[in-house]
Design an enzyme around this catalytic site. Structure first.
Site, PDB file in Angstrom:
ATOM      1  N   LYS A 129      -2.841   1.550  11.824  1.00 37.62           N
ATOM      2  CA  LYS A 129      -4.979   2.268  12.225  1.00 37.62           C
ATOM      3  C   LYS A 129      -5.065   1.721  11.649  1.00 37.62           C
ATOM      4  O   LYS A 129      -5.239   3.049  10.351  1.00 37.62           O
ATOM      5  CB  LYS A 129      -4.092   3.433  13.048  1.00 37.62           C
ATOM      6  CG  LYS A 129      -3.358   4.244  12.415  1.00 37.62           C
ATOM      7  CD  LYS A 129      -4.584   5.687  11.423  1.00 37.62           C
ATOM      8  CE  LYS A 129      -5.316   5.712  10.192  1.00 37.62           C
ATOM      9  NZ  LYS A 129      -6.054   6.188   9.611  1.00 37.62           N
ATOM     10  N   ARG A 166     -11.313   3.752   1.246  1.00 37.23           N
ATOM     11  CA  ARG A 166     -11.957   4.511   2.628  1.00 37.23           C
ATOM     12  C   ARG A 166     -13.580   4.863   2.588  1.00 37.23           C
ATOM     13  O   ARG A 166     -14.314   5.038   3.165  1.00 37.23           O
ATOM     14  CB  ARG A 166     -11.332   5.694   2.812  1.00 37.23           C
ATOM     15  CG  ARG A 166     -10.003   5.838   3.649  1.00 37.23           C
ATOM     16  CD  ARG A 166      -9.536   7.139   2.961  1.00 37.23           C
ATOM     17  NE  ARG A 166      -7.861   6.589   3.747  1.00 37.23           N
ATOM     18  CZ  ARG A 166      -7.022   6.717   3.009  1.00 37.23           C
ATOM     19  NH1 ARG A 166      -6.692   6.080   1.121  1.00 37.23           N
ATOM     20  NH2 ARG A 166      -5.992   6.441   3.201  1.00 37.23           N
ATOM     21  N   ARG A 169       0.046 -10.001  -2.879  1.00 37.06           N
ATOM     22  CA  ARG A 169      -0.769 -11.079  -3.655  1.00 37.06           C
ATOM     23  C   ARG A 169      -0.771 -11.292  -4.908  1.00 37.06           C
ATOM     24  O   ARG A 169      -1.399 -12.199  -5.353  1.00 37.06           O
ATOM     25  CB  ARG A 169      -2.811 -10.322  -3.732  1.00 37.06           C
ATOM     26  CG  ARG A 169      -3.234 -10.423  -2.656  1.00 37.06           C
ATOM     27  CD  ARG A 169      -3.954  -9.541  -1.700  1.00 37.06           C
ATOM     28  NE  ARG A 169      -4.058  -8.159  -2.451  1.00 37.06           N
ATOM     29  CZ  ARG A 169      -5.353  -7.451  -3.356  1.00 37.06           C
ATOM     30  NH1 ARG A 169      -6.593  -7.980  -2.920  1.00 37.06           N
ATOM     31  NH2 ARG A 169      -4.964  -6.243  -3.564  1.00 37.06           N
ATOM     32  N   TYR A 188       1.209 -13.155   1.697  1.00 37.46           N
ATOM     33  CA  TYR A 188       1.353 -13.224   2.876  1.00 37.46           C
ATOM     34  C   TYR A 188       1.899 -14.787   3.350  1.00 37.46           C
ATOM     35  O   TYR A 188       2.586 -14.336   5.093  1.00 37.46           O
ATOM     36  CB  TYR A 188       0.835 -13.222   3.344  1.00 37.46           C
ATOM     37  CG  TYR A 188      -0.162 -11.854   2.798  1.00 37.46           C
ATOM     38  CD1 TYR A 188       0.674 -10.780   2.018  1.00 37.46           C
ATOM     39  CD2 TYR A 188      -1.060 -11.130   2.384  1.00 37.46           C
ATOM     40  CE1 TYR A 188      -0.179  -9.612   1.642  1.00 37.46           C
ATOM     41  CE2 TYR A 188      -2.005  -9.729   1.719  1.00 37.46           C
ATOM     42  CZ  TYR A 188      -0.894  -9.031   1.560  1.00 37.46           C
ATOM     43  OH  TYR A 188      -1.295  -7.821   1.300  1.00 37.46           O
ATOM     44  N   ALA A 202       2.894   2.375   2.680  1.00 36.68           N
ATOM     45  CA  ALA A 202       4.017   1.371   3.485  1.00 36.68           C
ATOM     46  C   ALA A 202       5.067   2.094   2.445  1.00 36.68           C
ATOM     47  O   ALA A 202       6.393   2.144   2.813  1.00 36.68           O
ATOM     48  CB  ALA A 202       4.067   0.073   2.659  1.00 36.68           C
ATOM     49  N   ALA A 210       0.969  -0.891  -0.043  1.00 37.11           N
ATOM     50  CA  ALA A 210      -0.056  -0.287  -0.080  1.00 37.11           C
ATOM     51  C   ALA A 210       0.840   1.366   0.109  1.00 37.11           C
ATOM     52  O   ALA A 210       2.308   1.253  -0.061  1.00 37.11           O
ATOM     53  CB  ALA A 210      -1.108   0.170   1.105  1.00 37.11           C
ATOM     54  N   ASP A 234     -10.640   6.532   9.981  1.00 35.57           N
ATOM     55  CA  ASP A 234      -9.677   7.401   9.041  1.00 35.57           C
ATOM     56  C   ASP A 234      -9.158   8.565   9.447  1.00 35.57           C
ATOM     57  O   ASP A 234      -7.432   7.717  10.018  1.00 35.57           O
ATOM     58  CB  ASP A 234      -9.840   7.753   6.909  1.00 35.57           C
ATOM     59  CG  ASP A 234      -8.605   7.982   6.821  1.00 35.57           C
ATOM     60  OD1 ASP A 234      -8.181   6.614   6.583  1.00 35.57           O
ATOM     61  OD2 ASP A 234      -8.208   8.791   5.862  1.00 35.57           O
TER      62      ASP A 234
END
Length: 331
Positions: free
Chosen positions: A98, A167, A38, A59, A16, A13, A179
């Protein structure tokens, strides 16, 4: 520090690749050993970009790597619980984005799984690791602004046109409270050093955005008549502010949740002239990585193990209040 924590990154993401991975590489304590996605095409490209030794197409493969000490999980919110528990069972320490879960029940399961496995779990609220937070706490503790009365926190932005944004997916843990509302909510818990007693929240649930809360504002009651007044939104003008009000003064913190080097200042009001505090600047993502590794190596958590559960209890109560249009009490 010669000892290095060997990280595995579970997902590619933007948070990251844009913030956390560069920070781990810049940290004194960490090295990125592997990255997984993935599919191998994406993880291989990211591994090449960052000079990472190993790339995995699942993963599960990353968790099976015995040379990975800790994992960072930036997956969508609804996947956090499953993969935190699986990482714990694989013996990996875990830094999870988070909000850590969709609700407090999931958070309890995650904390218990990590406790059983003897691994460290932390929720990635990077702003809490910025040196400015320590300076704020020191000023509050000194009594310079008197007794604390209220905190006001805001975090809004406008991304409403991007209707494909995850989101805006309710089942995946979308919405402004998850968020960005989580920032002033956790900041109030931290600065008050107490747990809330009740919440009352009003929200805009948008049918155009899968009925997630696109804007929310509310009152969080703390012991002793103290309160947090907050608003958060993903369909409002961009702004951030944190104000701490005492009996003898107040502290105004611009950009409280994204500060790095150049915007680490804040202002103390109470005397004849406002006092500008030139706080020490830092990359909070680097600080977060180093604090996490120090906790792993020392066996001493940087923050209480139950903190993610308390965070989720507050967030889910805010959502419940908004949906029911009523005050939710914890006591």
């Amino acid at each position: 520090m010669t000892q290095k924590l060997r990280w595995g990154i579970m997902g590619c993401a933007q948070i990251a690749t844009g913030s956390v991975m560069p920070a781990i590489q810049e940290s004194e304590t960490g090295v990125i050993h592997a990255v997984a996605s993935r599919g191998l095409t994406k993880s291989s490209a990211v591994a090449a970009e960052f000079g990472i030794e190993r790339a995995y197409g699942s993963y599960e493969e990353l968790l099976a790597d015995p040379e990975v000490d800790a994992v960072y999980i930036p997956l969508p919110n609804h996947l956090h619980c499953e993969w935190v528990i699986r990482a714990a069972e694989a013996g990996k320490h875990i830094l999870c984005e988070k909000p850590i879960a969709l609700n407090s029940r999931e958070a309890v399961e995650m904390v218990e799984a990590c406790r059983k496995a003897g691994v460290h779990l932390a929720e990635a609220y990077m702003y809490r690791h910025h040196p400015r937070i320590n300076e704020l706490q020191e000023i509050i503790a000194s009594g310079e602004i008197g007794e604390l009365r209220s905190i006001r926190g805001t975090f809004t932005y406008n991304d409403a046109e991007d209707t494909t944004n995850i989101r805006f997916n309710a089942a995946w843990g979308g919405g402004s409270l998850y968020d960005v509302g989580c920032y002033p909510l956790t900041a109030a818990r931290l600065l008050f050093g107490a747990e809330p007693e009740a919440v009352t929240v009003q929200a805009l649930f948008s049918p155009e955005h899968d009925n997630v809360d696109m804007m929310a504002s509310g009152l969080v009651e703390f012991p002793g008549g103290k309160s947090l007044i907050f608003d958060c939104g993903m369909w409002a003008y961009n702004r951030q502010l944190l104000e701490v009000l005492g009996t003898e003064g107040r502290i105004e913190v611009p950009m409280p949740f994204n500060a790095r080097f150049d915007d680490a200042e804040f202002f103390v009001y109470g005397g004849e002239e406002p006092r500008r505090v030139e706080a020490f600047g830092a990359n909070p993502y680097v600080q977060q990585a180093d604090h996490f590794a120090t906790a792993v190596f020392s066996g001493k958590p940087w923050i209480a193990a139950e903190d993610p559960v308390l965070n989720m209890r507050l967030i889910e109560s805010c959502l419940e209040s908004a949906r029911k249009r009523q005050r939710i009490s914890f006591v």
